[in-house]
Design a protein around this motif. Structure first.
Motif, mmCIF file in Angstrom:
data_model
loop_
_atom_site.group_PDB
_atom_site.id
_atom_site.type_symbol
_atom_site.label_atom_id
_atom_site.label_comp_id
_atom_site.label_asym_id
_atom_site.label_seq_id
_atom_site.Cartn_x
_atom_site.Cartn_y
_atom_site.Cartn_z
ATOM 1 N N TYR A 1 -11.761 49.104 -9.964
ATOM 2 C CA TYR A 1 -12.583 49.385 -8.794
ATOM 3 C C TYR A 1 -12.786 48.102 -7.994
ATOM 4 N N HIS A 2 -13.297 48.300 -6.772
ATOM 5 C CA HIS A 2 -13.766 47.152 -5.993
ATOM 6 C C HIS A 2 -15.244 47.351 -5.672
ATOM 7 N N ILE A 3 -16.050 46.366 -6.042
ATOM 8 C CA ILE A 3 -17.461 46.365 -5.667
ATOM 9 C C ILE A 3 -17.803 44.986 -5.101
ATOM 10 N N ALA A 4 -18.796 44.969 -4.214
ATOM 11 C CA ALA A 4 -19.285 43.703 -3.679
ATOM 12 C C ALA A 4 -20.784 43.624 -3.879
ATOM 13 N N VAL A 5 -21.262 42.408 -4.077
ATOM 14 C CA VAL A 5 -22.687 42.146 -4.292
ATOM 15 C C VAL A 5 -23.154 41.129 -3.257
ATOM 16 N N THR A 6 -24.223 41.452 -2.574
ATOM 17 C CA THR A 6 -24.795 40.538 -1.589
ATOM 18 C C THR A 6 -25.560 39.411 -2.279
ATOM 19 N N ILE A 7 -25.341 38.189 -1.805
ATOM 20 C CA ILE A 7 -26.089 37.021 -2.269
ATOM 21 C C ILE A 7 -26.784 36.388 -1.064
ATOM 22 N N PRO A 8 -27.779 35.525 -1.291
ATOM 23 C CA PRO A 8 -28.470 34.900 -0.154
ATOM 24 C C PRO A 8 -27.510 34.130 0.748
ATOM 25 N N THR A 9 -27.783 34.179 2.047
ATOM 26 C CA THR A 9 -26.894 33.587 3.036
ATOM 27 C C THR A 9 -26.669 32.092 2.826
ATOM 28 N N ASN A 10 -27.651 31.393 2.235
ATOM 29 C CA ASN A 10 -27.561 29.942 2.077
ATOM 30 C C ASN A 10 -27.162 29.508 0.672
ATOM 31 N N LYS A 11 -26.704 30.450 -0.174
ATOM 32 C CA LYS A 11 -26.450 30.110 -1.573
ATOM 33 C C LYS A 11 -24.988 30.299 -1.988
ATOM 34 N N PHE A 12 -24.078 30.334 -1.020
ATOM 35 C CA PHE A 12 -22.689 30.595 -1.386
ATOM 36 C C PHE A 12 -22.109 29.501 -2.285
ATOM 37 N N ILE A 13 -22.305 28.245 -1.937
ATOM 38 C CA ILE A 13 -21.741 27.139 -2.727
ATOM 39 C C ILE A 13 -22.337 27.132 -4.136
ATOM 40 N N GLU A 14 -23.634 27.374 -4.233
ATOM 41 C CA GLU A 14 -24.265 27.454 -5.558
ATOM 42 C C GLU A 14 -23.725 28.637 -6.348
ATOM 43 N N ALA A 15 -23.514 29.758 -5.686
ATOM 44 C CA ALA A 15 -22.984 30.938 -6.365
ATOM 45 C C ALA A 15 -21.588 30.667 -6.909
ATOM 46 N N LYS A 16 -20.783 29.995 -6.125
ATOM 47 C CA LYS A 16 -19.424 29.648 -6.567
ATOM 48 C C LYS A 16 -19.472 28.771 -7.816
ATOM 49 N N GLN A 17 -20.316 27.763 -7.806
ATOM 50 C CA GLN A 17 -20.411 26.881 -8.969
ATOM 51 C C GLN A 17 -20.978 27.627 -10.170
ATOM 52 N N TRP A 18 -21.909 28.528 -9.944
ATOM 53 C CA TRP A 18 -22.507 29.339 -11.015
ATOM 54 C C TRP A 18 -21.451 30.167 -11.716
ATOM 55 N N ILE A 19 -20.558 30.753 -10.939
ATOM 56 C CA ILE A 19 -19.454 31.531 -11.523
ATOM 57 C C ILE A 19 -18.516 30.620 -12.301
ATOM 58 N N ILE A 20 -18.148 29.506 -11.732
ATOM 59 C CA ILE A 20 -17.230 28.574 -12.397
ATOM 60 C C ILE A 20 -17.836 28.045 -13.685
ATOM 61 N N ASP A 21 -19.137 27.735 -13.673
ATOM 62 C CA ASP A 21 -19.813 27.211 -14.862
ATOM 63 C C ASP A 21 -19.785 28.201 -16.022
ATOM 64 N N ARG A 22 -19.606 29.466 -15.727
ATOM 65 C CA ARG A 22 -19.539 30.489 -16.775
ATOM 66 C C ARG A 22 -18.118 30.756 -17.236
ATOM 67 N N GLY A 23 -17.207 29.928 -16.808
ATOM 68 C CA GLY A 23 -15.822 30.047 -17.256
ATOM 69 C C GLY A 23 -15.060 31.183 -16.610
ATOM 70 N N ILE A 24 -15.561 31.680 -15.495
ATOM 71 C CA ILE A 24 -14.908 32.783 -14.788
ATOM 72 C C ILE A 24 -13.993 32.198 -13.719
ATOM 73 N N SER A 25 -12.754 32.616 -13.714
ATOM 74 C CA SER A 25 -11.785 32.109 -12.740
ATOM 75 C C SER A 25 -11.918 32.851 -11.427
ATOM 76 N N LEU A 26 -11.926 32.102 -10.345
ATOM 77 C CA LEU A 26 -11.959 32.710 -9.020
ATOM 78 C C LEU A 26 -10.558 33.169 -8.630
ATOM 79 N N ILE A 27 -10.498 34.281 -7.934
ATOM 80 C CA ILE A 27 -9.226 34.755 -7.391
ATOM 81 C C ILE A 27 -8.927 33.940 -6.145
ATOM 82 N N SER A 28 -7.732 33.430 -6.063
ATOM 83 C CA SER A 28 -7.412 32.557 -4.938
ATOM 84 C C SER A 28 -6.078 32.936 -4.311
ATOM 85 N N ARG A 29 -5.971 32.584 -3.057
ATOM 86 C CA ARG A 29 -4.696 32.570 -2.361
ATOM 87 C C ARG A 29 -4.323 31.101 -2.215
ATOM 88 N N PRO A 30 -3.147 30.754 -1.718
ATOM 89 C CA PRO A 30 -2.747 29.345 -1.690
ATOM 90 C C PRO A 30 -3.825 28.416 -1.146
#
Length: 224
Positions: free
Chosen positions: A58-87
């Motif tokens: 499935y595809h789901i999206a979750v809203t996060i605070p507008t000013n917390k994107f960079i923190e959210a990214k690091q939070w995911i990485i700190d949990r050992g979760i790989s981000l999906i990336s394009r080049p």
């Protein structure tokens, strides 16, 4: 429009429990031998065990605070979760939505998105954590005919398309919550997998109370 509860199928019950309950530290709302649900801000994300499932996702999206994107990214990485990336890119800005998003997989290879809508006044000062997941804001609904299904959903629930609707991709709802009606031949962004129809149940707030069954009952949509 606000998505109150989204029920998905899972073929990895224990792994899903560990991922959302332990790794992401979401509160368990309900747990029994075949069903598990988590609090995601104002929404509930639920899973029903389905042993015959194999490659469903499935595809789901979750809203996060507008000013917390960079923190959210690091939070995911700190949990050992790989981000999906394009080049050379794992952060994606959508100009027509004025939103920034990142993507990752859960144990079922569901395409999970964290999205910061910069038009929403939801900035916070506290550090990013599980409480920063504000609500489920999108659920994907792959279909054969985007125009026809979008028309049916819009008329039934008095919803409107927004944010770049087209013949193969139509968000229905608003910035708070939307159905992403997508053609089954149009790959998901950003991992380019072709969508398919799987059991999906959605309870949501809409301008009117109604219910709708689509794709031979695989999609059950209900508003109150």
């Amino acid at each position: 429009m606000k998505l109150k509860e989204v029920l998905l199928g899972t073929h990895s019950f224990e792994a899903i429990k560990a991922f959302y309950g332990s790794l992401l530290d979401l509160q368990v709302v309900e747990e029994n031998p075949s069903r598990l649900s988590f609090q995601v801000g104002e929404s509930v994300l639920a899973f029903q065990e389905s042993s015959h499932m194999e490659n469903e996702f499935y595809h789901i999206a979750v809203t996060i605070p507008t000013n917390k994107f960079i923190e959210a990214k690091q939070w995911i990485i700190d949990r050992g979760i790989s981000l999906i990336s394009r080049p050379r890119e794992d952060e994606f800005f959508f100009e027509n939505w004025n939103a920034t998003a990142l993507y990752f997989y859960d144990p079922d290879h569901n395409l999970v998105e964290f999205i910061a809508h910069h038009t929403l006044n939801n900035a916070v000062t506290e550090a990013f954590g599980p409480h920063s997941l504000l609500r489920i804001s999108e659920i994907g609904l792959p279909v054969d005919d985007v125009s026809e299904v979008s028309r049916i959903i819009a008329e039934t629930f008095q919803l409107h398309s927004w944010g770049g609707a087209g013949q193969k991709f139509a968000p229905l709802g608003d910035v708070e919550g939307s159905f992403i009606v997508i053609d089954k031949q149009r790959p998901w962004f950003p991992d380019d997998r072709l969508p398919a129809v799987f059991n999906t149940r959605v309870l949501f707030e809409a301008p009117c109370s109604a219910s709708l069954s689509l794709h031979n009952g695989l999609y059950e949509l209900r508003s109150n």
